[in-house]
Design a protein around this motif. Structure first.
Motif, PDB file in Angstrom:
ATOM      1  N   ASP A 124      16.418  13.484  19.360  1.00 11.04           N
ATOM      2  CA  ASP A 124      16.839  14.246  18.179  1.00 11.04           C
ATOM      3  C   ASP A 124      16.245  13.600  16.928  1.00 11.04           C
ATOM      4  O   ASP A 124      15.586  12.554  17.019  1.00 11.04           O
ATOM      5  N   PRO A 125      16.448  14.190  15.752  1.00  8.86           N
ATOM      6  CA  PRO A 125      15.839  13.638  14.529  1.00  8.86           C
ATOM      7  C   PRO A 125      16.221  12.198  14.224  1.00  8.86           C
ATOM      8  O   PRO A 125      15.491  11.488  13.520  1.00  8.86           O
ATOM      9  N   ARG A 126      17.350  11.728  14.735  1.00 11.61           N
ATOM     10  CA  ARG A 126      17.771  10.349  14.490  1.00 11.61           C
ATOM     11  C   ARG A 126      17.262   9.373  15.551  1.00 11.61           C
ATOM     12  O   ARG A 126      17.512   8.175  15.461  1.00 11.61           O
ATOM     13  N   GLY A 127      16.583   9.889  16.563  1.00 14.34           N
ATOM     14  CA  GLY A 127      16.023   9.032  17.597  1.00 14.34           C
ATOM     15  C   GLY A 127      16.839   8.936  18.862  1.00 14.34           C
ATOM     16  O   GLY A 127      16.436   8.249  19.807  1.00 14.34           O
ATOM     17  N   PHE A 128      17.996   9.604  18.928  1.00 15.16           N
ATOM     18  CA  PHE A 128      18.819   9.570  20.131  1.00 15.16           C
ATOM     19  C   PHE A 128      18.226  10.491  21.199  1.00 15.16           C
ATOM     20  O   PHE A 128      17.677  11.558  20.889  1.00 15.16           O
ATOM     21  N   VAL A 129      18.337  10.093  22.458  1.00 14.97           N
ATOM     22  CA  VAL A 129      17.706  10.803  23.575  1.00 14.97           C
ATOM     23  C   VAL A 129      18.486  12.069  23.913  1.00 14.97           C
ATOM     24  O   VAL A 129      19.718  12.041  24.075  1.00 14.97           O
ATOM     25  N   LEU A 130      17.779  13.176  24.044  1.00  9.70           N
ATOM     26  CA  LEU A 130      18.382  14.448  24.413  1.00  9.70           C
ATOM     27  C   LEU A 130      18.456  14.573  25.933  1.00  9.70           C
ATOM     28  O   LEU A 130      17.500  14.226  26.640  1.00  9.70           O
ATOM     29  N   THR A 131      19.582  15.061  26.419  1.00  5.63           N
ATOM     30  CA  THR A 131      19.765  15.201  27.867  1.00  5.63           C
ATOM     31  C   THR A 131      20.471  16.509  28.190  1.00  5.63           C
ATOM     32  O   THR A 131      21.134  17.114  27.339  1.00  5.63           O
ATOM     33  N   GLY A 132      20.349  16.944  29.446  1.00  6.20           N
ATOM     34  CA  GLY A 132      21.117  18.056  29.990  1.00  6.20           C
ATOM     35  C   GLY A 132      21.178  19.280  29.110  1.00  6.20           C
ATOM     36  O   GLY A 132      20.148  19.814  28.679  1.00  6.20           O
ATOM     37  N   PRO A 133      22.391  19.748  28.804  1.00  3.50           N
ATOM     38  CA  PRO A 133      22.564  20.989  28.023  1.00  3.50           C
ATOM     39  C   PRO A 133      21.889  20.953  26.656  1.00  3.50           C
ATOM     40  O   PRO A 133      21.496  21.994  26.132  1.00  3.50           O
ATOM     41  N   ASP A 134      21.749  19.758  26.058  1.00  2.00           N
ATOM     42  CA  ASP A 134      21.122  19.662  24.738  1.00  2.00           C
ATOM     43  C   ASP A 134      19.631  19.970  24.792  1.00  2.00           C
ATOM     44  O   ASP A 134      18.998  20.134  23.747  1.00  2.00           O
ATOM     45  N   LEU A 135      19.069  20.018  25.987  1.00  2.00           N
ATOM     46  CA  LEU A 135      17.645  20.317  26.147  1.00  2.00           C
ATOM     47  C   LEU A 135      17.390  21.810  26.341  1.00  2.00           C
ATOM     48  O   LEU A 135      16.266  22.291  26.156  1.00  2.00           O
ATOM     49  N   THR A 136      18.422  22.547  26.735  1.00  2.85           N
ATOM     50  CA  THR A 136      18.221  23.950  27.128  1.00  2.85           C
ATOM     51  C   THR A 136      18.393  24.884  25.939  1.00  2.85           C
ATOM     52  O   THR A 136      19.128  24.584  24.981  1.00  2.85           O
ATOM     53  N   THR A 137      17.721  25.998  25.996  1.00  2.92           N
ATOM     54  CA  THR A 137      17.852  27.054  24.989  1.00  2.92           C
ATOM     55  C   THR A 137      18.209  28.353  25.717  1.00  2.92           C
ATOM     56  O   THR A 137      17.423  28.838  26.541  1.00  2.92           O
ATOM     57  N   ASP A 138      19.400  28.873  25.421  1.00  2.70           N
ATOM     58  CA  ASP A 138      19.880  30.079  26.113  1.00  2.70           C
ATOM     59  C   ASP A 138      19.826  29.900  27.632  1.00  2.70           C
ATOM     60  O   ASP A 138      19.489  30.826  28.378  1.00  2.70           O
ATOM     61  N   GLY A 139      20.148  28.672  28.070  1.00  7.63           N
ATOM     62  CA  GLY A 139      20.166  28.414  29.500  1.00  7.63           C
ATOM     63  C   GLY A 139      18.807  28.144  30.105  1.00  7.63           C
ATOM     64  O   GLY A 139      18.716  27.867  31.306  1.00  7.63           O
ATOM     65  N   ARG A 140      17.756  28.208  29.298  1.00 11.27           N
ATOM     66  CA  ARG A 140      16.408  27.969  29.811  1.00 11.27           C
ATOM     67  C   ARG A 140      16.049  26.491  29.656  1.00 11.27           C
ATOM     68  O   ARG A 140      16.373  25.877  28.626  1.00 11.27           O
ATOM     69  N   PRO A 141      15.378  25.885  30.641  1.00  8.15           N
ATOM     70  CA  PRO A 141      14.988  24.473  30.545  1.00  8.15           C
ATOM     71  C   PRO A 141      13.951  24.275  29.450  1.00  8.15           C
ATOM     72  O   PRO A 141      13.331  25.243  28.971  1.00  8.15           O
ATOM     73  N   PRO A 142      13.714  23.032  29.047  1.00 10.78           N
ATOM     74  CA  PRO A 142      12.752  22.760  27.974  1.00 10.78           C
ATOM     75  C   PRO A 142      11.325  23.078  28.397  1.00 10.78           C
ATOM     76  O   PRO A 142      11.020  23.147  29.596  1.00 10.78           O
ATOM     77  N   ALA A 143      10.456  23.287  27.413  1.00 16.01           N
ATOM     78  CA  ALA A 143       9.053  23.577  27.686  1.00 16.01           C
ATOM     79  C   ALA A 143       8.440  22.439  28.488  1.00 16.01           C
ATOM     80  O   ALA A 143       8.667  21.255  28.200  1.00 16.01           O
ATOM     81  N   GLY A 144       7.682  22.809  29.518  1.00 18.32           N
ATOM     82  CA  GLY A 144       7.027  21.805  30.345  1.00 18.32           C
ATOM     83  C   GLY A 144       7.871  21.290  31.488  1.00 18.32           C
ATOM     84  O   GLY A 144       7.399  20.473  32.288  1.00 18.32           O
ATOM     85  N   TRP A 145       9.116  21.753  31.589  1.00 16.97           N
ATOM     86  CA  TRP A 145       9.991  21.310  32.696  1.00 16.97           C
ATOM     87  C   TRP A 145       9.433  21.841  34.012  1.00 16.97           C
ATOM     88  O   TRP A 145       9.270  23.054  34.186  1.00 16.97           O
ATOM     89  N   PRO A 146       9.124  20.966  34.993  1.00 17.80           N
ATOM     90  CA  PRO A 146       8.376  21.398  36.168  1.00 17.80           C
ATOM     91  C   PRO A 146       9.216  21.908  37.341  1.00 17.80           C
ATOM     92  O   PRO A 146       8.655  22.422  38.317  1.00 17.80           O
ATOM     93  N   LEU A 147      10.529  21.750  37.279  1.00 16.62           N
ATOM     94  CA  LEU A 147      11.362  22.068  38.443  1.00 16.62           C
ATOM     95  C   LEU A 147      12.060  23.414  38.282  1.00 16.62           C
ATOM     96  O   LEU A 147      12.216  23.942  37.174  1.00 16.62           O
ATOM     97  N   ASP A 148      12.498  23.980  39.425  1.00 16.48           N
ATOM     98  CA  ASP A 148      13.199  25.256  39.409  1.00 16.48           C
ATOM     99  C   ASP A 148      14.597  25.138  38.818  1.00 16.48           C
ATOM    100  O   ASP A 148      15.105  26.070  38.205  1.00 16.48           O
ATOM    101  N   ARG A 149      15.231  24.014  39.021  1.00 21.41           N
ATOM    102  CA  ARG A 149      16.593  23.806  38.500  1.00 21.41           C
ATOM    103  C   ARG A 149      16.529  23.342  37.040  1.00 21.41           C
ATOM    104  O   ARG A 149      15.531  22.779  36.593  1.00 21.41           O
ATOM    105  N   PRO A 150      17.621  23.495  36.278  1.00 22.98           N
ATOM    106  CA  PRO A 150      17.680  22.923  34.928  1.00 22.98           C
ATOM    107  C   PRO A 150      17.943  21.417  35.007  1.00 22.98           C
ATOM    108  O   PRO A 150      18.361  20.909  36.056  1.00 22.98           O
ATOM    109  N   PRO A 151      17.733  20.678  33.940  1.00 25.40           N
ATOM    110  CA  PRO A 151      18.021  19.237  33.955  1.00 25.40           C
ATOM    111  C   PRO A 151      19.500  18.961  34.242  1.00 25.40           C
ATOM    112  O   PRO A 151      20.376  19.703  33.790  1.00 25.40           O
ATOM    113  N   TYR A 152      19.746  17.893  35.015  1.00 20.80           N
ATOM    114  CA  TYR A 152      21.129  17.474  35.230  1.00 20.80           C
ATOM    115  C   TYR A 152      21.747  17.030  33.892  1.00 20.80           C
ATOM    116  O   TYR A 152      21.046  16.802  32.898  1.00 20.80           O
TER     117      TYR A 152
END
Length: 558
Positions: free
Chosen positions: A486-514
């Motif tokens: 995030d803008p403060r340098g904290f690592v984004l994980t799980g739901p904070d990475l998804t947009t409308d339930g879609r995984p982040p750009a470049g995510w290579p797997l069929d499942r969303p991030p844990y």
């Protein structure tokens, strides 16, 4: 050269430039005292002094020194005078011929001589042993026993000395502190051939002298592991705070080949806390050091490998491998990585503070300096739990503790139980709406300029000790280009990475991030370094354990 024998015993040293006499003295001494004492002999004053310097650095006690009077370059009196600086408690005997009796008598006043013996001393049962027996008894009655620990010689206001002491204390390395201005400190400096201009001097139990050592070099010499035993692991944990230690415990206990990599010392900010009172299962509270030590021992019990003074500089993805690069150019690979680097205290950005860090200005509890605050006034900057815990701890011995709080009241940032204790403590004064505008001092902190944010008025007060707790920031720049933050340098994980339930750009797997997984599959984040985490010890421990469970799930599906 001096003879080398067993190092564990107290030494009796003899020096004579005549080889035959030297061997005879050593032979007679060993015959009587060899079972209980180590007899060291030398054939010149210079060689004997070098032997004494080595013994001093190793912490080996010297009980009795016998020196011949007539030696070239350095006679016996000159040698004993020099030896007095290294081992003042050692008993001293001068071996002399009848013609030199007057010189021996004069030496009693010059070097505080205990006895002189005329050569030859035959039979030793009548002329040598009774004298040495008496001197050994005198030495045993008054000599301080050496402690087989690391010794640190430094200056009270040396920032580097403070940092080394903190490093050793936080890594549970026993050490003894000596001021460079006290006699024993000066003796150790002399034994190491140092004049005290470069501090600290660290002397390890094996006698190795390190001048201004880097943490990694010091770690190598005091028995801390700094190099991984393998090239590839199931799990690498980066960071040794509560989240990282929990991950190491659960990872190793569940059969994963686990290594934990820590930049400074295990425990993180929690490890520096003087008292944690709201952690489940410890109704009387527990110090951060105690909690850290238990967790570290638990992790090693299950087979986790713990590395100290290792700075990670980069993370690369190479197929199924996650590769961590270190500052020394080496690297280690793993199937999975848990980022648990926590946060570091923010620096006080006011004039004078940077130059006085470690010399009256400290970040975190710096408990190694707390003893020096006894009977003095201490200023603490901050209004959250860490500042309150430090205030309570220091108030036990300090004459007065002044808590400088930027906010209009403490209740907005401090837990209720701790707030009540701070308010009830008779030696703690709380100044709200107050900020530090400047720190003053040359060799060390001497004063602070304080400003009231409501009235705008400023005043300069005397101050020698200031502890700063003004929030923290993650050290995650080394993840640039790999892990999203995030803008403060904290690592984004799980739901904070998804947009409308879609995984982040470049995510290579069929499942969303844990839930604790980053945008890089198999790389997880736990504890304070993770965006929107609770910033509590208990939640960090829980996230460390949960990250291991998710790492297992990732490995099973890979």
């Amino acid at each position: 050269m001096a003879e080398a024998t067993d190092e564990a015993r107290t030494v009796i040293l003899t020096v004579d430039d005549d080889p035959a006499v030297s061997r005879a003295v050593a032979r007679d001494l060993r015959r009587r005292y060899g079972e209980d004492y180590r007899v060291v002999r030398a054939e010149s004053g210079a060689a004997a002094l070098e032997a004494l310097r080595v013994l001093k650095l190793r912490g080996t006690p010297v009980a009795v020194i016998l020196a011949d009077y007539r030696m070239p370059q350095m006679n016996g009196i000159e040698f004993l005078e020099a030896a007095l600086d290294l081992f003042p408690a050692a008993r001293r005997i001068l071996l002399t011929a009848y013609a030199d009796t007057n010189a021996a008598i004069d030496a009693i006043n010059v070097v505080d001589l205990d006895h002189y013996l005329l050569k030859p001393w035959e039979p030793p049962e009548e002329k040598l042993y009774p004298v040495v027996d008496d001197l050994l008894e005198t030495w045993r009655a008054g000599a301080a026993r050496a402690v087989d620990v690391t010794k640190v010689v430094g200056h009270r206001w040396s920032a580097r000395s403070s940092r080394i002491r903190e490093f050793l204390a936080r890594n549970q390395v026993p050490y003894r502190w000596y001021s460079s201005e006290e006699p024993e400190g000066r003796r150790l400096l002399a034994a190491a051939g140092q004049d005290g201009l470069r501090l600290p001097l660290v002397v390890t139990p094996d006698g190795t002298a390190l001048v201004e050592p880097a943490e990694r070099d010091l770690a190598d010499h005091v028995g801390l592991s700094t190099t991984p035993e393998a090239d590839f692991y199931d799990l690498v944990v980066v960071g040794g705070g509560p989240a990282g230690l929990a991950a190491a415990v659960y990872g190793a206990s569940e059969g994963l080949r686990t290594v934990l990599v820590e930049r400074e010392a295990t425990g993180g900010q929690a490890g520096q806390s003087s008292r944690i009172e709201n952690y489940l299962g410890f109704p009387d509270g527990v110090s951060g050091a105690q909690l850290t030590d238990r967790a570290r021992r638990q992790a090693t019990k299950f087979g986790a490998e713990l590395l100290t003074a290792c700075t990670v500089t980069g993370l690369d993805v190479k197929g199924a491998a996650r590769v961590l690069r270190f500052s020394d150019g080496s690297a280690v690979s793993a199937h999975t990585v848990i980022l648990a680097t926590g946060v570091s205290y923010r620096q006080l950005d006011v004039p004078g503070a940077a130059g006085l860090t470690g010399r009256g200005v400290y970040y975190g509890s710096a408990l190694t300096e707390a003893a020096a605050c006894q009977g003095q006034e201490v200023h603490i900057v901050g209004g959250a739990n860490s500042a309150g815990q430090a205030a309570m701890f220091l108030s036990r011995t300090a004459r007065k503790v002044t808590l400088l709080v930027r906010a209009p009241k403490l209740a907005t940032s401090m837990s209720y139980y701790l707030l009540q204790r701070v308010q009830d403590a008779p030696t703690i004064t709380v100044l709200t709406d107050t900020v530090v505008e400047a720190a003053h001092g040359k060799e060390h902190l001497e004063g602070l300029t304080l400003r009231n944010r409501v009235t705008g008025s400023s005043e300069t007060v005397d101050a020698q000790w200031m502890y700063v707790f003004i929030g923290a920031a993650p050290l995650t720049d080394w993840l640039d280009g790999t892990v999203l933050r995030d803008p403060r340098g904290f690592v984004l994980t799980g739901p904070d990475l998804t947009t409308d339930g879609r995984p982040p750009a470049g995510w290579p797997l069929d499942r969303p991030p844990y839930h604790l997984e980053t945008n890089v599959p198999g790389v997880f984040a736990a504890g304070d370094v993770r965006a929107e985490s609770a910033k509590r010890v208990a939640s960090a421990v829980g996230e460390g354990a949960m990250a291991v469970m998710l790492a297992h799930r990732y490995l099973e599906q890979s």
